[in-house]
Design an enzyme around this catalytic site. Sequence first.
Site, PDB file in Angstrom:
ATOM      1  N   GLU A  87       0.818  -1.223   0.000  1.00 10.30           N
ATOM      2  CA  GLU A  87       0.000   0.000   0.000  1.00 10.30           C
ATOM      3  C   GLU A  87       0.846   1.265   0.000  1.00 10.30           C
ATOM      4  OE1 GLU A  87      -3.107  -0.134   2.958  1.00 10.30           O
ATOM      5  OE2 GLU A  87      -4.255  -1.534   1.720  1.00 10.30           O
ATOM      6  N   GLU A 120      -6.231  -8.119  -0.876  1.00  9.04           N
ATOM      7  CA  GLU A 120      -6.710  -8.146   0.507  1.00  9.04           C
ATOM      8  C   GLU A 120      -8.203  -7.904   0.510  1.00  9.04           C
ATOM      9  OE1 GLU A 120      -4.930  -5.354   3.213  1.00  9.04           O
ATOM     10  OE2 GLU A 120      -2.921  -5.697   2.430  1.00  9.04           O
TER      11      GLU A 120
HETATM   12  C1  GLA Z   1      -4.348  -2.585   4.627  1.00 13.59           C
HETATM   13  C2  GLA Z   1      -2.926  -3.096   4.792  1.00 13.59           C
HETATM   14  C3  GLA Z   1      -2.816  -4.241   5.737  1.00 13.59           C
HETATM   15  C4  GLA Z   1      -3.728  -4.050   6.926  1.00 13.59           C
HETATM   16  C5  GLA Z   1      -5.126  -3.872   6.447  1.00 13.59           C
HETATM   17  C6  GLA Z   1      -6.142  -3.741   7.534  1.00 13.59           C
HETATM   18  O1  GLA Z   1      -5.036  -3.040   3.573  1.00 13.59           O
HETATM   19  O2  GLA Z   1      -2.320  -3.409   3.592  1.00 13.59           O
HETATM   20  O3  GLA Z   1      -1.471  -4.335   6.139  1.00 13.59           O
HETATM   21  O4  GLA Z   1      -3.310  -2.939   7.642  1.00 13.59           O
HETATM   22  O5  GLA Z   1      -5.176  -2.671   5.711  1.00 13.59           O
HETATM   23  O6  GLA Z   1      -7.417  -3.490   7.023  1.00 13.59           O
END
Ligand code: GLA
Length: 691
Positions: free
Chosen positions: A163, A321
């Site tokens: 991210e 994710e």
């Molecule tokens: C993001 C991050 C993860 C985690 C999630 C929690 O997507 O990439 O490392 O922190 O949020 O929702």
Amino acid sequence: MNTDPQRSHPGIIPGPYRLLHGGDYNPEQWLHRPEVLEADPVLMRQAGVNQASVGIFAWAALEPERDRFTWDWLDRVMDRLHAAGVGVLLATPSAARPRWLAEAHPEVMRTRRDGRPIPPGEMRHNHCLSSPVLRERIALVDCKIAERYAGHPALLGWHISNEFGGDEDGARCYCARCLAGFRDWLRVRYHDDLGALNLAWWTGFWSHQYGSWDQIRPGDASIEALNLNWQRYTSGLVADFCAAEIAAVRRHSALPATTNFHGNLAHYDHGEVAAHLDLMSYDSYPSIEGGPGDMGQVHWHAWAVDAVRGHAPGRPWLLMESCPSLPQWHRTQRLKRPGVHRALSLAMVGHGSDGVCYFQWRAGRGGMEKLHGAVLMQDAPHDTRVFREVAALGDELARLGAVAGSAVPAEAAVLWDVHSEWARGWNSGLRSLPFPAELSQGWHRPLWQAGIGVDVVDGTRSLAGYRLVIVPGLFLLRPGLVERLQQAAAAGAQILIDGLSAWVDDDMACVAGGRPGPLAGPLGLRCEEFDQLRSDESVAVEDGGGWLSAAPRVRGWIDRVHPDGCEVLVRAVGGFHDGWPVLTRKVCGAGAMWYLAAGLAAEDAAALTIRLAAIAQVQPALPGLPRGVIARERRQPDCRFVFLINPGDEPATVELPGGGWSDAASGAVIGARLTLGAWDARVVSQRCPLP
Ligand code: GLA
Ligand code: ZN
């Protein structure tokens, strides 16, 4: 890379075609509990998990002290996962630093806008991306990881960092080095000509002329181009940093590389980063609360992933994710009801994801994400509803393996360009008018609801091949866009541009010669005045052609335009705006350029969109969908899949015309209609061309 004539695209990962099912796996937090680490691969098998993203935040576990690397735990994890049939997307660990690094070299930490450096060790995703020490250390650890695991049989590819642009203030660092880098970048952009910069930025305003490059510092809100270009520069740093990480792993491995996009996609220019990636991926966390807002959430995420896929149109991407249960940061801690996780997941596959991955496999017992819903909660028993739902989905995804590598057709495009979003953010004025993303979402929604495949693309992408192109709120004209729009129209596309588009050039100066600048000729009109309406105001229209809804009204704004070669199809009636055009069209080659000179209510915009789609001969996945049912199409050379999702509590019946339908997971033959229960989802397939 694997290819197969039965598949539209190469697989997103090496090896046999399959849909991935898995997620972030952080074994480094459980090294003191070997029995937990031994249980994980066994449970993954039970849950139908075939993928794990490993090592994302593991730098400290891999290099606990400078130049001392500890691989033994990761060796064991990789071997165990492989033995259990779980492939690994191995991370470069640059999303969080080991404490020793920032203590020894505070320069790796980002400096905040007010000049204060972030203290060593705090949070994550907050390094100075131009720090040579950081870059050197991350290149070293990336190289070592790649060298060690490049040939490991579990390895599927590379999860670069995490991210980018997450956490505070996007990716922006205000240290002296970053500011110097900005000035160097500007020298290149303006060919070392400070006079050209002064002119482009209109610095004669309030005596802001720069006498030397050193005087340029981001922050002064009165020079909008300054801040926009600062944002571009810091965005470019993200792309450059990501590219450097990919180059480091490429020294030892040719496997695919991705980085997970997230949130509103405005932290940096994702197109620039996408240019370096083999595979797009996205983290999606819709908030489903059992109320009328749910459809909006489902749609918002559909728009976002259509924008992610818009950087590689037609190709599969990966849902990197999602939450099998409930993120702890959701406003209301309301559990997903039965079926909701499956429906949301299959919707993402319908939008082109070749898998469903989670954050995360197992929640830690401590830290600020300990209550974030995971497949397994800490070391609690696994016999849970969530685990069972995940396992059932894993089984279903395995049975849907024929979907992997299928194309995501889209004959329609809705533009959204982050440079316009940024420009509106810096622009003084127009603050209470909708921003580009909101407008783009508004025009995307009726297409999505009608089952029409649509890409959300930025202002740099080729528009060739689209039959319908909607350009909403494209405030800033990217270089070359006008030509690409004209080419698409000449080739037969219907192109709709709205009055919140084409206000400024690439440096936020008003378009030369008055709005809509270089679009005046192609649209056959010029704009004189722009009027914003009060929220309780609306204007009646004369709509003889039935372009809008049964009771159309202009809302929000009206752009007073003079036709100069276009036909006027809809006009305002009565009062101050009496007679002014609302909708115009100018034929251009085999297609046409349309101008929407007024804000519309959602139902009017929807009616116009569907009418334009019909003129453009854009086909939905299925005709006549019942309201609320979502249909997404994916295609292999000899068959098509239609993902049917019913994100609501009312059952709905879908007509399946043409015959030859079967259930894609079970192979069972399906007749001419199919009923979906509440939050139900079905994947149906049809041979094509039909026998
Ligand atoms: C993001 C991050 C993860 C985690 C999630 C929690 O997507 O990439 O490392 O922190 O949020 O929702
Ligand atoms: Zn910096």
